[in-house]
Design a protein around this motif. Structure first.
Motif, PDB file in Angstrom:
ATOM      1  N   THR A 119      -6.446  -6.111 -24.752  1.00 47.68           N
ATOM      2  CA  THR A 119      -7.074  -5.380 -24.084  1.00 47.68           C
ATOM      3  C   THR A 119      -5.688  -4.311 -22.537  1.00 47.68           C
ATOM      4  N   MET A 120      -5.886  -3.584 -21.896  1.00 53.76           N
ATOM      5  CA  MET A 120      -5.511  -3.058 -20.975  1.00 53.76           C
ATOM      6  C   MET A 120      -6.254  -2.736 -20.077  1.00 53.76           C
ATOM      7  N   GLU A 121      -5.391  -2.583 -18.825  1.00 55.95           N
ATOM      8  CA  GLU A 121      -5.803  -2.368 -17.787  1.00 55.95           C
ATOM      9  C   GLU A 121      -5.631  -1.084 -17.978  1.00 55.95           C
ATOM     10  N   VAL A 122      -6.554  -0.297 -17.285  1.00 58.02           N
ATOM     11  CA  VAL A 122      -6.434   0.900 -16.738  1.00 58.02           C
ATOM     12  C   VAL A 122      -6.415   1.506 -15.888  1.00 58.02           C
ATOM     13  N   ALA A 123      -7.290   1.192 -14.938  1.00 57.72           N
ATOM     14  CA  ALA A 123      -7.138   1.386 -13.303  1.00 57.72           C
ATOM     15  C   ALA A 123      -6.672   0.292 -12.652  1.00 57.72           C
ATOM     16  N   LYS A 124      -6.129  -0.243 -11.679  1.00 62.22           N
ATOM     17  CA  LYS A 124      -6.467  -1.058 -10.413  1.00 62.22           C
ATOM     18  C   LYS A 124      -7.217  -0.727  -9.649  1.00 62.22           C
ATOM     19  N   PRO A 125      -8.262  -1.562  -8.589  1.00 59.08           N
ATOM     20  CA  PRO A 125      -9.330  -1.764  -7.908  1.00 59.08           C
ATOM     21  C   PRO A 125      -9.046  -0.745  -6.850  1.00 59.08           C
ATOM     22  N   GLY A 126     -10.318  -0.290  -6.842  1.00 63.57           N
ATOM     23  CA  GLY A 126      -9.860   1.528  -6.186  1.00 63.57           C
ATOM     24  C   GLY A 126     -10.947   2.132  -6.120  1.00 63.57           C
ATOM     25  N   LYS A 127     -10.779   3.265  -6.069  1.00 61.39           N
ATOM     26  CA  LYS A 127     -12.014   3.882  -5.552  1.00 61.39           C
ATOM     27  C   LYS A 127     -11.981   6.109  -7.217  1.00 61.39           C
ATOM     28  N   VAL A 128     -12.867   5.679  -7.871  1.00 60.86           N
ATOM     29  CA  VAL A 128     -13.396   6.891  -8.165  1.00 60.86           C
ATOM     30  C   VAL A 128     -13.288   7.661  -7.225  1.00 60.86           C
TER      31      VAL A 128
END
Lengths: 963, 297
Positions: free
Chosen positions: B75-84
């Motif tokens: 598994t890998m994290e593509v984006a940290k919590p935030g906003k698209v």
């Protein structure tokens, strides 16, 4: 108004003519003619136009005034511009020289125009292979499991189909359509074609593929075998559609960013497109059944271009081999035909697989006579010869592909291979169909030998001879062999029992015979055909073929004396006993005669025969015949009559006309034409005698007149009758037959009351008034030269005519009668002149008879006064508001007449004229421009001597201000 | 709120080998800005084994399915919590394809009792109130070209009533002789199976000749092992009474996904066979079996 006194103005025609004629300007004949086309000589502008410049430079440097039409087009009309454009194909600018060379090379590899395309065979197959038996379509979309759920038998057939229609082509549905007529079947297949397109359009690719698979599955079904070739045509249409759709789709996937060039290679194709293409092929590779897999893959053959360079070649070879797995020879041969067709379209240069197909076909040829086929035929009750003909379209096509631009050696080899196979009639037939006609023609003798060796029971021999004949009608065999070929062929043909087969074959060979032999041989052939077709009235079923025989003979024999001297030609014609066909044949003969007969003829053989033919045409006319038909028949007969000439033997010509009249009495145009012919004959006689008739010629001319006189009453069209009476009267007059002329004119006058008020012209009811007026005016002008009858009173004919006019029931509210009166005035004025405007040589007109006798003049004047009185009465009656326009115009006409013909020095007449002028201007509705011109004319006239009274009159004529 | 999430792999055919990187794009299309708790991407390769009802009984088959074997999982994290942001957002990614531990990546295979499948899955976690978004996409793994050399060893066969086994009444059999050869029984999976077949003679007309591709799957478990043969596809190569003495091509493309190189592991086996099936008009069924060895070269 008190009665007027009429005095005609005396005219000096010569001086008037001198004064008023236009100046003659000499025109160089070669230079100008109004009908001559305008030629633009400036060639520079033409080229400019071809380049496509839109600016139209006015460029005609020739002396001719520029024609607005041609100058618009810059000298070249748009059609020839297009033609010029297509000669040099428009190439994109970026094509380099090398690429151009490659293009040209590829062109050579492509199929030329001399290759007869499939599309032209399609219709022929569809119309030839038909059936009246019931067909069925079994479409089965989805997995095998649903097959078990067969509908209960309680549901009626109709409901069943309807229910099945509801769930249409949904997943897992099965549709079995039974009891379809052929037309239904065709419609269904077309529906499938549509739903294929729809499915594709709505992105249901799987459904589309399923439809295609189901359709091609139908091709492995050989029930109702007679229909198989047509079924093949219908279903391959669907396959073609599908192949096109897939190819275009993949093509469009590569179109980003710019479209693929026409000659792309697999390297130019992007991965997505390749993957899609591969997917299609994997999907097809897993189709369970052989026949659908084969057909669908063949349909997508072109798509191999997207994947590899030599994919097409490999696939063609593989598919060719695959067809060996098809057990039914008919299914196999059609599969081969389809493969060859697709192969020719996609890669025409790959000849190997074509040849391989043919050799495989030969290798499996014995299958046709195998047990399974025989059993099937027994079951379907199809005879072997019929069955074998089902192969022809496919084998013909394969051979056509193989033979296309093939070297002679290959063709010879093919032929040898065919020869080696036993019972090769079917192949032989296709060889003759498909190979170049020249190839066949040079070996015609060999072919005949081979045909003779064929087995009687198999392929019908007459078909073989028909095929050979077809080749020989396009290409010529060596001269020395021609006669023996004909003899050999005919020996076999004449033995064909069935009249239908016989005539089909004989019809083809007639062309060969006509082409190379004389009337003797053709006559023999005709005799043979008659012999075969007469028993049991066999000809009744063979009219199209017999007609075609006639047509072929007519294309080669234009010399009608030779044609009719053929003993059997007329007996041959007698075989056409159905009226419509007979007339059709006669018409075609007459058409050829009219087209090719250059000079008039008096050959009794031709005349007798053609008279017979024309009589046949004429006799076909009955109450139900359409007008158009009558017209065309009459046209043909007239063409014949025109071509008949006995030279100086006028009497015989007349007797011919008498005979023709008796023969063609039902066709009015012919009768009219005959009258014209006789009139012309009379005039011709006069011309030959230079106007001085001898006793003999005078009698002859009178006979001519008598002919016309008794013929005219048989016409029904009243105006034809009137005009012909008048014309014949003029002709009689010109030939010094005074009493005859008198009779003609009297007859014309006497039938005037019969003219109906309305006549039908081209199916519409029109008022006859204008025609009648035209005729009367024409008639009046003739009356000037007709001398009065010694036993009748003065101006007997004029009076008679006017009486008839008076008694005629004119239309209500019409001025026609008065107009006739007004136009009679100029005649009367002309008659009162000392010398007449025109006379007929050697005929004394009234001018000489009366010599300007005052009594005669007085008579004329009296008549004029009566007429004017009538006109004035009529003018008075037109008092009401809506009639003033008519009143004005009539008054103006009469004014014009008085001005031109009346002696206006007479005060009363002068006063009348002025009154009329005023009357016509009273309501301000006359044409001012005409009035002004008239005034100018009067002023102009006033300057001449003796006309000074005109100037007084102008003072009294006032122009109406536009109120 | 409409959000769509899509995984787009760069390779059109989605085929990867061990050690390669999966490159691609995450495409998020949203009308409004999208608040999220992080975007992650996970890659998983599984072998699913299923015991067939035939060999262990219905209920056991249902409950006793063998535990799946994990081949790869990361598994890998593509984006940290935030906003698209609203509109279309493309997030490129690269994922190395590496087997787990000392495991080997088997080739993708879709069978009946054995399934080898690789998926890439993307998750967008969101707050409690909104549903998480996820999207998965299968990709194919091809194993590395095998070292073994492909020898063209044609296999000849000849089928007559005498060569047949498993028949009840030999006497009632019609006479026939069918000869032919397969170009090889050890085949490259990318090349079609090929050969030729000649019907030399046959007393009874032939109705159909088919090639039946069969998979033989063996699953081992605590209670022993189950071996099952099932049909993958059936390809007709001849229909009707074919011409005797004329060779008919044998040709079959191995379907993708449903075939893989012959596989033999400690827990399971996947093997393939081809049957040449001849159906006679009196519905006699004659089958000749050839075990195949499939290789990826």
């Amino acid at each position: 108004m008190a009665s007027v006194q009429w005095h005609s103005r005396s005219r000096k025609y010569d001086s008037e003519w001198q004064a008023s004629r236009l100046e003659v300007s000499a025109v160089e004949f070669s230079d100008y003619h109004p009908l001559k086309a305008i030629t633009v000589t400036d060639s520079k502008s033409r080229r400019g136009g071809r380049k496509g410049s839109t600016s139209s430079s006015s460029s005609s440097s020739s002396s001719v005034a520029p024609d607005p039409l041609s100058s618009m087009l810059d000298g070249t009309d748009p059609l020839s511009l297009f033609a010029a454009a297509s000669e040099t194909p428009t190439l994109p600018h970026s094509v380099s020289a090398g690429e151009l060379g490659r293009k040209r090379k590829e062109k050579e590899e492509e199929v030329g125009l001399d290759f007869e395309p499939w599309s032209s065979k399609r219709g022929e197959i569809l119309s030839r292979f038909t059936t009246t038996e019931k067909l069925s379509i079994n479409l089965f979309m989805g997995s095998d499991t649903s097959k078990a759920s067969s509908p209960s038998s309680a549901v009626s057939e109709k409901v069943r189909t309807r229910l099945e229609e509801l769930d249409d082509l949904e997943e897992g549905s099965q549709r079995e359509l039974l009891n379809l007529s052929q037309q239904d079947y065709v419609n269904r297949i077309e529906e499938l074609n549509q739903s294929l397109k729809e499915a594709w359009g709505s992105d249901q690719k799987v459904k589309a593929l399923k439809i295609v698979i189901q359709c091609s599955k139908l091709l492995s079904d050989t029930s109702v075998i007679q229909f198989y070739p047509s079924k093949f045509v219908l279903i391959t249409d669907i396959l073609d559609t599908f192949g096109g759709l897939v190819y275009d789709r993949i093509w469009s996937m590569c179109a980003d960013p710019h479209p693929l060039p026409e000659s792309f290679s697999a390297d130019d194709v992007n991965d997505t497109a390749k993957e899609t293409c591969l997917n299609w092929f994997f999907k097809i590779a897993s189709i369970r059944e052989l026949v659908p897999r084969l057909y669908v893959e063949a349909a997508l053959l072109k798509c191999n271009r997207f994947l590899t360079k030599c994919g097409i070649q490999e696939t063609l070879q593989r598919l060719t081999a695959m067809i060996r797995g098809i057990g039914d020879p008919l299914v196999a041969v059609y599969a081969r035909a389809y493969l060859c067709r697709v192969g020719m379209e996609v890669a025409p240069h790959l000849k190997d697989s074509l040849n391989k197909n043919f050799f495989d076909l030969l290798a499996s040829f014995r299958q046709i006579h195998g047990d399974s086929v025989q059993n099937q035929l027994v079951l379907q009750r199809v005879e072997i010869p019929v069955y074998l003909t089902l192969y022809s379209p496919a084998i013909n096509w394969i051979l056509q592909c193989v033979a296309y631009r093939a070297p002679e050696v290959l063709l010879t080899e093919m032929m040898d291979r065919c020869k080696k196979l036993g019972n090769n009639a079917l192949l032989l037939n296709s060889v003759m169909w498909a190979f170049r006609a020249e190839f066949v023609a040079t070996r015609a003798t060999d072919f005949i030998g081979m045909i003779k060796d064929c087995d009687e029971a198999g392929f019908p021999k007459h078909l073989l001879f028909a095929s050979l004949g077809r080749s020989l009608s396009c290409a010529d065999p060596p001269e020395s062999e021609r006669l023996s070929i004909l003899n050999e062929a005919w020996k076999v043909i004449t033995k064909v029992r069935s009249p239908r087969d016989y005539i089909n074959c004989a019809e083809i060979w007639v062309e060969f015979t006509c082409r190379h032999f004389t009337k003797r041989e053709v006559n023999t052939v005709l005799a043979d055909i008659i012999k075969h077709m007469t028993p049991d009235r066999a000809f009744e079923d063979a009219y199209p073929q017999l007609q075609s025989v006639i047509k072929k003979i007519l294309t080669y024999f234009h010399d009608f004396s030779m044609l009719f001297s053929m003993e059997k030609f007329l007996p041959f014609l007698d075989m056409f006993q159905k009226d419509s066909v007979r007339v059709e044949v006669c018409k075609s003969i007459m058409e050829v005669f009219i087209k090719h007969q250059q000079e008039p003829t008096r050959d009794p053989v031709i005349l007798n025969a053609l008279l017979h033919i024309c009589k046949t045409m004429h006799d076909s006319v009955n109450a139900l015949t359409l007008d158009d038909e009558k017209r065309s028949l009459a046209l043909l007969i007239n063409g014949f009559i025109r071509m008949v000439s006995f030279g100086r033997d006028f009497e015989q010509q007349l007797s011919f006309c008498v005979e023709a009249r008796a023969t063609f009495c039902n066709l009015e145009p012919v009768i009219i034409h005959l009258i014209h012919t006789v009139n012309q004959l009379a005039m011709e006689t006069g011309r030959v005698m230079k106007g001085n008739h001898s006793r003999k010629t005078a009698a002859f001319v009178r006979a001519c007149a008598a002919y016309s006189f008794i013929t005219i009453p048989s016409l029904t069209n009243i105006f034809s009758r009137l005009n012909l009476y008048l014309l014949s009267g003029q002709v009689a007059l010109a030939n010094q037959c005074l009493s005859q002329a008198d009779a003609f004119l009297k007859a014309a006058v006497s039938i005037l009351p019969e003219v109906p008020r309305s006549i039908s012209i081209e199916g519409k009811q029109r008022s006859s008034e204008s025609f009648l007026l035209d005729f009367i005016n024409n008639f009046l002008s003739t009356l000037l030269v007709v001398p009065d009858h010694p036993e009748q009173g003065v101006l007997y004919l004029v009076r008679g005519l006017l009486n008839m006019v008076q008694d005629y029931t004119w239309e209500d509210n019409s001025d026609a009668k008065v107009r006739v009166y007004i136009s009679a005035l100029p005649l009367l004025a002309a008659m009162s002149q000392e010398s007449y405007l025109y006379t007929i040589p050697k005929v004394d007109s009234n001018e000489t008879l009366y010599g300007g006798d005052p009594k005669f003049i007085a008579e004329i004047n009296k008549l004029c006064e009566t007429l004017i009185g009538q006109v004035l009465d009529h003018l008075k009656s037109l008092g009401r508001d809506e009639e003033v326009r008519r009143q004005g115009s009539l008054a103006f006409s009469l004014f014009g007449c008085l001005l031109a013909h009346g002696d206006l020095r007479n005060n009363k007449l002068n006063q009348l004229a002025v009154n009329l002028w005023n009357l016509s201007h009273k309501h301000g509705i006359c044409d001012t421009r005409t009035s002004v011109r008239t005034l100018e004319h009067i002023k102009h006239q006033a300057q001449q001597t003796d006309m000074s009274h005109f100037s007084d009159m102008t003072a009294r004529l006032s122009l109406q201000s536009r109120a | 709120m409409s959000v769509s999430l899509d995984i787009r792999l760069k390779r059109a055919n989605k085929v990867y080998h061990e050690g390669e990187r999966l490159c691609g794009l995450l495409v998020v299309v949203s009308r409004d800005p999208l608040q999220h708790q992080g975007v992650s991407l996970s890659l998983e390769g599984l072998v699913n084994l299923q015991l067939s009802a035939k060999s262990v009984g219905v209920f056991e088959a249902f409950y006793n399915s063998v535990k799946p074997i994990q081949l790869v999982s990361s598994t890998m994290e593509v984006a940290k919590p935030g906003k698209v942001p609203a509109g279309r957002t493309e997030i490129p990614f690269e994922f190395p394809l590496q087997a787990k531990g000392n495991k080997q990546l088997y080739e993708t295979y879709h069978g009946v009792f054995v399934n080898i499948q690789y998926t890439l899955r993307c998750d967008i976690r969101r707050s409690l109130l909104a549903k998480d978004l996820s999207k998965s996409c299968e990709f194919m793994v091809h194993c590395q070209p095998q070292k073994a050399k492909l020898q063209p060893n044609p296999v000849d066969f000849s089928i007559t009533p005498e060569t047949l086994q498993n028949i009840r009444e030999r006497a009632s059999l019609p006479r026939f002789l069918i000869r032919g050869h397969l170009d090889a029984t050890c085949c490259s999976i990318t090349r079609p199976l090929s050969g030729e077949l000649v019907v030399e003679n046959s007393e009874v007309p032939i109705k159909s000749i088919e090639l039946q591709l069969v998979r033989v799957e063996t699953c081992g478990c605590a209670e022993g092992y189950a071996r099952d043969a099932t049909e993958i596809q059936n390809i007709q190569i001849a229909e009707g009474d074919v011409c005797h003495g004329l060779s008919i091509p044998i040709y079959m493309v191995f379907p993708r996904l449903f075939t893989c190189p012959t596989l033999e592991t400690t827990n399971f086996k996947v093997e393939f066979e081809v049957n040449i099936v001849i159906v006679l008009h009196d519905d006699h069924l004659i089958t000749e079996n050839f075990p195949l060895k499939l290789l990826r070269l």
